[in-house]
Design a protein around this motif. Structure first.
Motif, PDB file in Angstrom:
ATOM      1  N   LEU A  60     -38.266 -82.692-163.563  1.00 56.54           N
ATOM      2  CA  LEU A  60     -37.901 -83.380-164.801  1.00 56.54           C
ATOM      3  C   LEU A  60     -38.110 -84.887-164.691  1.00 56.54           C
ATOM      4  O   LEU A  60     -38.488 -85.533-165.656  1.00 56.54           O
ATOM      5  CB  LEU A  60     -36.453 -83.072-165.180  1.00 56.54           C
ATOM      6  CG  LEU A  60     -36.183 -81.631-165.603  1.00 56.54           C
ATOM      7  CD1 LEU A  60     -34.713 -81.449-165.932  1.00 56.54           C
ATOM      8  CD2 LEU A  60     -37.048 -81.224-166.760  1.00 56.54           C
ATOM      9  N   ARG A  61     -37.881 -85.440-163.510  1.00 57.60           N
ATOM     10  CA  ARG A  61     -38.136 -86.873-163.328  1.00 57.60           C
ATOM     11  C   ARG A  61     -39.609 -87.181-163.507  1.00 57.60           C
ATOM     12  O   ARG A  61     -39.993 -88.161-164.140  1.00 57.60           O
ATOM     13  CB  ARG A  61     -37.697 -87.314-161.930  1.00 57.60           C
ATOM     14  CG  ARG A  61     -36.246 -87.657-161.822  1.00 57.60           C
ATOM     15  CD  ARG A  61     -35.964 -88.492-160.583  1.00 57.60           C
ATOM     16  NE  ARG A  61     -36.679 -88.089-159.396  1.00 57.60           N
ATOM     17  CZ  ARG A  61     -36.194 -87.278-158.457  1.00 57.60           C
ATOM     18  NH1 ARG A  61     -34.991 -86.781-158.576  1.00 57.60           N
ATOM     19  NH2 ARG A  61     -36.903 -86.976-157.395  1.00 57.60           N
ATOM     20  N   ASP A  62     -40.472 -86.336-162.941  1.00 56.55           N
ATOM     21  CA  ASP A  62     -41.912 -86.572-163.003  1.00 56.55           C
ATOM     22  C   ASP A  62     -42.477 -86.373-164.399  1.00 56.55           C
ATOM     23  O   ASP A  62     -43.353 -87.110-164.837  1.00 56.55           O
ATOM     24  CB  ASP A  62     -42.648 -85.675-162.019  1.00 56.55           C
ATOM     25  CG  ASP A  62     -42.343 -86.035-160.580  1.00 56.55           C
ATOM     26  OD1 ASP A  62     -41.789 -87.140-160.343  1.00 56.55           O
ATOM     27  OD2 ASP A  62     -42.641 -85.224-159.692  1.00 56.55           O
ATOM     28  N   CYS A  63     -41.974 -85.374-165.101  1.00 59.54           N
ATOM     29  CA  CYS A  63     -42.585 -85.063-166.394  1.00 59.54           C
ATOM     30  C   CYS A  63     -42.053 -85.923-167.531  1.00 59.54           C
ATOM     31  O   CYS A  63     -42.595 -85.891-168.620  1.00 59.54           O
ATOM     32  CB  CYS A  63     -42.427 -83.586-166.724  1.00 59.54           C
ATOM     33  SG  CYS A  63     -40.750 -83.099-167.081  1.00 59.54           S
ATOM     34  N   ARG A  64     -41.020 -86.722-167.281  1.00 63.34           N
ATOM     35  CA  ARG A  64     -40.533 -87.609-168.339  1.00 63.34           C
ATOM     36  C   ARG A  64     -41.575 -88.643-168.728  1.00 63.34           C
ATOM     37  O   ARG A  64     -41.560 -89.179-169.822  1.00 63.34           O
ATOM     38  CB  ARG A  64     -39.258 -88.347-167.886  1.00 63.34           C
ATOM     39  CG  ARG A  64     -38.041 -87.498-167.964  1.00 63.34           C
ATOM     40  CD  ARG A  64     -36.788 -88.300-167.870  1.00 63.34           C
ATOM     41  NE  ARG A  64     -36.853 -89.340-166.846  1.00 63.34           N
ATOM     42  CZ  ARG A  64     -35.777 -89.903-166.335  1.00 63.34           C
ATOM     43  NH1 ARG A  64     -34.594 -89.535-166.728  1.00 63.34           N
ATOM     44  NH2 ARG A  64     -35.888 -90.839-165.420  1.00 63.34           N
ATOM     45  N   LEU A  65     -42.511 -88.926-167.824  1.00 62.99           N
ATOM     46  CA  LEU A  65     -43.545 -89.912-168.088  1.00 62.99           C
ATOM     47  C   LEU A  65     -44.653 -89.358-168.975  1.00 62.99           C
ATOM     48  O   LEU A  65     -45.448 -90.109-169.513  1.00 62.99           O
ATOM     49  CB  LEU A  65     -44.147 -90.406-166.762  1.00 62.99           C
ATOM     50  CG  LEU A  65     -43.131 -91.019-165.796  1.00 62.99           C
ATOM     51  CD1 LEU A  65     -43.808 -91.348-164.473  1.00 62.99           C
ATOM     52  CD2 LEU A  65     -42.509 -92.259-166.394  1.00 62.99           C
ATOM     53  N   LYS A  66     -44.732 -88.048-169.110  1.00 66.07           N
ATOM     54  CA  LYS A  66     -45.771 -87.418-169.918  1.00 66.07           C
ATOM     55  C   LYS A  66     -45.205 -87.095-171.295  1.00 66.07           C
ATOM     56  O   LYS A  66     -44.054 -86.706-171.412  1.00 66.07           O
ATOM     57  CB  LYS A  66     -46.255 -86.155-169.225  1.00 66.07           C
ATOM     58  CG  LYS A  66     -46.841 -86.445-167.868  1.00 66.07           C
ATOM     59  CD  LYS A  66     -47.201 -85.178-167.150  1.00 66.07           C
ATOM     60  CE  LYS A  66     -47.778 -85.534-165.801  1.00 66.07           C
ATOM     61  NZ  LYS A  66     -47.050 -84.954-164.705  1.00 66.07           N
ATOM     62  N   GLY A  67     -45.999 -87.203-172.330  1.00 68.82           N
ATOM     63  CA  GLY A  67     -45.596 -87.007-173.726  1.00 68.82           C
ATOM     64  C   GLY A  67     -44.470 -86.027-173.957  1.00 68.82           C
ATOM     65  O   GLY A  67     -43.317 -86.398-174.102  1.00 68.82           O
ATOM     66  N   ASN A  68     -44.777 -84.754-174.011  1.00 70.37           N
ATOM     67  CA  ASN A  68     -43.741 -83.740-174.243  1.00 70.37           C
ATOM     68  C   ASN A  68     -43.469 -82.966-172.957  1.00 70.37           C
ATOM     69  O   ASN A  68     -43.136 -81.794-172.986  1.00 70.37           O
ATOM     70  CB  ASN A  68     -44.124 -82.812-175.396  1.00 70.37           C
ATOM     71  CG  ASN A  68     -45.317 -81.936-175.076  1.00 70.37           C
ATOM     72  OD1 ASN A  68     -46.043 -82.188-174.116  1.00 70.37           O
ATOM     73  ND2 ASN A  68     -45.534 -80.915-175.873  1.00 70.37           N
ATOM     74  N   GLY A  69     -43.594 -83.634-171.829  1.00 68.07           N
ATOM     75  CA  GLY A  69     -43.398 -82.991-170.530  1.00 68.07           C
ATOM     76  C   GLY A  69     -42.010 -82.418-170.350  1.00 68.07           C
ATOM     77  O   GLY A  69     -41.854 -81.331-169.804  1.00 68.07           O
ATOM     78  N   VAL A  70     -40.994 -83.143-170.793  1.00 66.13           N
ATOM     79  CA  VAL A  70     -39.623 -82.654-170.641  1.00 66.13           C
ATOM     80  C   VAL A  70     -39.437 -81.386-171.456  1.00 66.13           C
ATOM     81  O   VAL A  70     -38.819 -80.426-170.998  1.00 66.13           O
ATOM     82  CB  VAL A  70     -38.594 -83.728-171.054  1.00 66.13           C
ATOM     83  CG1 VAL A  70     -37.194 -83.171-171.069  1.00 66.13           C
ATOM     84  CG2 VAL A  70     -38.678 -84.917-170.129  1.00 66.13           C
ATOM     85  N   HIS A  71     -39.993 -81.377-172.653  1.00 70.76           N
ATOM     86  CA  HIS A  71     -39.890 -80.190-173.506  1.00 70.76           C
ATOM     87  C   HIS A  71     -40.517 -78.988-172.813  1.00 70.76           C
ATOM     88  O   HIS A  71     -39.922 -77.906-172.762  1.00 70.76           O
ATOM     89  CB  HIS A  71     -40.564 -80.462-174.850  1.00 70.76           C
ATOM     90  CG  HIS A  71     -40.617 -79.278-175.751  1.00 70.76           C
ATOM     91  ND1 HIS A  71     -39.506 -78.779-176.383  1.00 70.76           N
ATOM     92  CD2 HIS A  71     -41.650 -78.466-176.114  1.00 70.76           C
ATOM     93  CE1 HIS A  71     -39.840 -77.724-177.099  1.00 70.76           C
ATOM     94  NE2 HIS A  71     -41.140 -77.517-176.947  1.00 70.76           N
ATOM     95  N   GLN A  72     -41.712 -79.175-172.268  1.00 69.80           N
ATOM     96  CA  GLN A  72     -42.397 -78.075-171.597  1.00 69.80           C
ATOM     97  C   GLN A  72     -41.639 -77.626-170.343  1.00 69.80           C
ATOM     98  O   GLN A  72     -41.516 -76.433-170.084  1.00 69.80           O
ATOM     99  CB  GLN A  72     -43.829 -78.489-171.229  1.00 69.80           C
ATOM    100  CG  GLN A  72     -44.709 -78.754-172.420  1.00 69.80           C
ATOM    101  CD  GLN A  72     -44.879 -77.526-173.302  1.00 69.80           C
ATOM    102  OE1 GLN A  72     -44.990 -76.402-172.815  1.00 69.80           O
ATOM    103  NE2 GLN A  72     -44.869 -77.742-174.601  1.00 69.80           N
TER     104      GLN A  72
END
Length: 87
Positions: A60-72
Motif C-alpha cells: 500500500l505504501r508503494d502503490c499510493r504513488l500510482k494513480g488508482n494503485g490503492v484502489h487496485q
C-alpha cells in the motif's frame, strides 16, 4: 445512507456523531455524556489502529504513488480475504 458516521470534534455542525464537549461555563459532562464519549473513543480507536496497520503494508505504501494503485491493491486484498474466508 442511514448509517451513523462517527468523527472527531473537528466536524462540528456536519451531522456526524462527534464526542460531547463541555459548554461555556459547564464544569463537567453528565455521566451519560461521559459514557457515550467512552464508547465513541473505543470505536474510533479500533478504526484508527486498523488504518495505521494498513499504512504499514509495503504494497500500500508503494502503490499510493500510482494513480488508482490503492484502489487496485484494496480490491486485491479484499479478494484474498474473501478466498481465505471461503477456504
Amino acid at each position: 445512507r442511514g448509517v451513523p458516521t462517527i468523527a472527531d470534534g473537528g466536524y462540528q455542525g456536519t451531522g456526524l456523531l462527534i464526542p460531547h464537549r463541555k459548554r461555556r461555563g459547564q464544569e463537567h459532562l453528565s455521566p451519560v455524556q461521559e459514557a457515550e464519549n467512552s464508547v465513541h473513543r473505543h470505536a474510533r480507536a479500533r478504526v484508527e489502529h486498523a488504518l495505521s496497520r494498513l499504512k504499514n503494508w509495503k504494497i500500500l505504501r508503494d502503490c499510493r504513488l500510482k494513480g488508482n494503485g490503492v484502489h487496485q491493491a484494496a480490491l486485491g486484498i479484499a479478494r484474498l480475504h474473501n478466498i481465505a474466508l471461503t477456504g
